[in-house]
Design an enzyme around this catalytic site. Sequence first.
Site, PDB file in Angstrom:
ATOM      1  N   GLU A 297       0.827  -1.208   0.000  1.00 35.20           N
ATOM      2  CA  GLU A 297       0.000   0.000   0.000  1.00 35.20           C
ATOM      3  C   GLU A 297       0.860   1.256   0.000  1.00 35.20           C
ATOM      4  O   GLU A 297       0.644   2.193  -0.779  1.00 35.20           O
ATOM      5  CB  GLU A 297      -0.918   0.000   1.223  1.00 35.20           C
ATOM      6  CG  GLU A 297      -1.840   1.191   1.315  1.00 35.20           C
ATOM      7  CD  GLU A 297      -2.918   1.154   0.254  1.00 35.20           C
ATOM      8  OE1 GLU A 297      -2.922   2.065  -0.591  1.00 35.20           O
ATOM      9  OE2 GLU A 297      -3.734   0.233   0.257  1.00 35.20           O
ATOM     10  N   ASP A 301       1.148   3.977  -3.078  1.00 32.60           N
ATOM     11  CA  ASP A 301       0.757   5.380  -2.904  1.00 32.60           C
ATOM     12  C   ASP A 301       1.867   6.326  -3.317  1.00 32.60           C
ATOM     13  O   ASP A 301       1.655   7.250  -4.111  1.00 32.60           O
ATOM     14  CB  ASP A 301       0.364   5.630  -1.447  1.00 32.60           C
ATOM     15  CG  ASP A 301      -0.974   5.004  -1.075  1.00 32.60           C
ATOM     16  OD1 ASP A 301      -1.721   4.650  -2.001  1.00 32.60           O
ATOM     17  OD2 ASP A 301      -1.260   4.882   0.121  1.00 32.60           O
ATOM     18  N   SER A 508      -7.438   2.012  -4.008  1.00 31.29           N
ATOM     19  CA  SER A 508      -6.183   2.531  -3.470  1.00 31.29           C
ATOM     20  C   SER A 508      -5.282   3.022  -4.587  1.00 31.29           C
ATOM     21  O   SER A 508      -4.389   3.831  -4.357  1.00 31.29           O
ATOM     22  CB  SER A 508      -5.441   1.445  -2.680  1.00 31.29           C
ATOM     23  OG  SER A 508      -5.912   1.355  -1.369  1.00 31.29           O
TER      24      SER A 508
END
Length: 589
Positions: A297, A301, A508
């Site tokens: 994650e 990002d 995401s």
Amino acid sequence: MLLLPAFVLLLAGLCGAKPLAGKRWNDLAVKHAWVEIPRGWEFHSKPPGDHLLDMRIGLKQAKLEELISSLYEVSDPAHERYGAHLTKEEVDALVAPHPASVGAVESWLQHHGINPSDAHFRSAGGEWITIRVSVAQAERMLGTTYGVYYHAASGSSVVRTMEYSLPQELHSHVDVVTPTTYFGTLHSMRSTSFVQAHSTVGDEDSFAAEISPLAVPASCGTTITPACLRALYNTTAYVPKATATNKLGVSGYLGEFANDADLQTFFKTFRTDAVGGTFTHVQVNGGLNTQSDPGVEANLDIQYTEGISFPTPNTYYSTGGSPPFLADSFTPTNTNEPYLDWLNFILNQTTIPQTFTTSYGDDEQTVPQDYATSVCNLFAQLGARGSSVMFSSGDEGVGGGACTTNDGTNRKIFQPAFPASCPFVTSVGGTQKVNPEVAINFSGGGFSRYFAQPSYQTTAVSSFLNGLGTKFAGLFNATGRAYPDVAAQATGFQVVVGGRTESVAGTSCSSPTFAGVVALLNDFRISEGKAPLGFLNPLFYSTAKTGFNDIVSGSNPGCGQAGFTAGVGWDPVTGLGTPDFLRLQALVA
């Protein structure tokens, strides 16, 4: 002789003082309660009475309505105050509690033997007070019993309670107390990204080349790189100029952090002009940055915010607060709630990034409404200060699993997600394919049951609802805040993790992508001597609504239903659509 009755009366008054004070603070009324243990959780054991936790008390804000009114005024391009964002000091003054609220709460603390001056933390506005107390003391104060609850799917354990109470007098002074009935941890919440089956990206050098925005290749329909996104969303030719002022922030949790070496490998493979570029690490409340075993994650990002916004300075905030519960530990463990840790930290900073992205969420009904409202109002503070806040809309369409209510009635309804349902954030749904883009089937979207539909989206949402007719009647709240607001690609993202390229999907992917585009828009505004965009939604639903690529096909099934369908105009699958930077740049000039 006349002195005796007076003395007796004085003595009676002194004797009665403590019982009267006790009655004042022992007159408890339930603040929030669950009728059943939140799904996925099970009672494990009783925590030690001397286990410490950080109790956060959210006081009612005396001028909250004025803050929200100001937020809308400075965010509305038709208002004379547009762009005149508030300073930290101005926001702090508006969120400060009334002196009567402070006095009542401090008297309550003193009644329980707590010196208010020993508070572990006070927010700058004074609306949040954190005190360190034992479980036994918290149980006395809140008229409750704590337990250790276990979440098998994530392996998380939390110290929580099924209900809590406050003295009747405090109900008008206190919005929320935590940790109490909010069971969601960021381990159990994290559901907006997932690693796909490993894909071979082929000739790595080919991915470093820029792609003409006039001819996005078919390969971008299955394999996403920064070049694909920059071409799709028309940012390829833009070179940031306001890099001394403009910033982009990524908030991360669960002990995750972004890896520096992986970013360089990503740049060498997918954006060669950025090789050597870095980002700032900020650790909040024990957040990690060991640079070993990086999170998918976190790398996703930062690699894609950097991949789009470079050389705009990026900051990754690694927020701690959720280590495993240890029964013999006498220091606060995961009784903390990292959302509040991060929000209180960032709002306490004098200067903050103009753009933020966060990729976490949970079913709205699993978040106590008082807690959700308090957190949502904190996002309003960020917007009032001139920051644009993006959240992924979730990966379960209109809802995952059985979709039954947790109020004891077990009705099947669509399940909105929070914080995506907060009216003060910009919720980002997901798309797939190119030429044209279509909605991806897991794109979270729907209508809040906690938050009313804000006026900025009434026209757009009414048009959708009129076309929907009676379909799904009773399964969603047609008067609730509708989301997502916008969308971006959500599958096939090439992410370097531990030196190896993985293919990642989820909203995401969408949120940092959209945030990268917003950071460039803010760069343009700032370089022209204008204010950053701040809270985006009033602008997007009005004068900037033509700056998006309308997504007109695809749906988001869930809850055993076909879900909503993307169509002309706003829809609860892809919102207003995906960004076209050049069109938006002209509209925000």
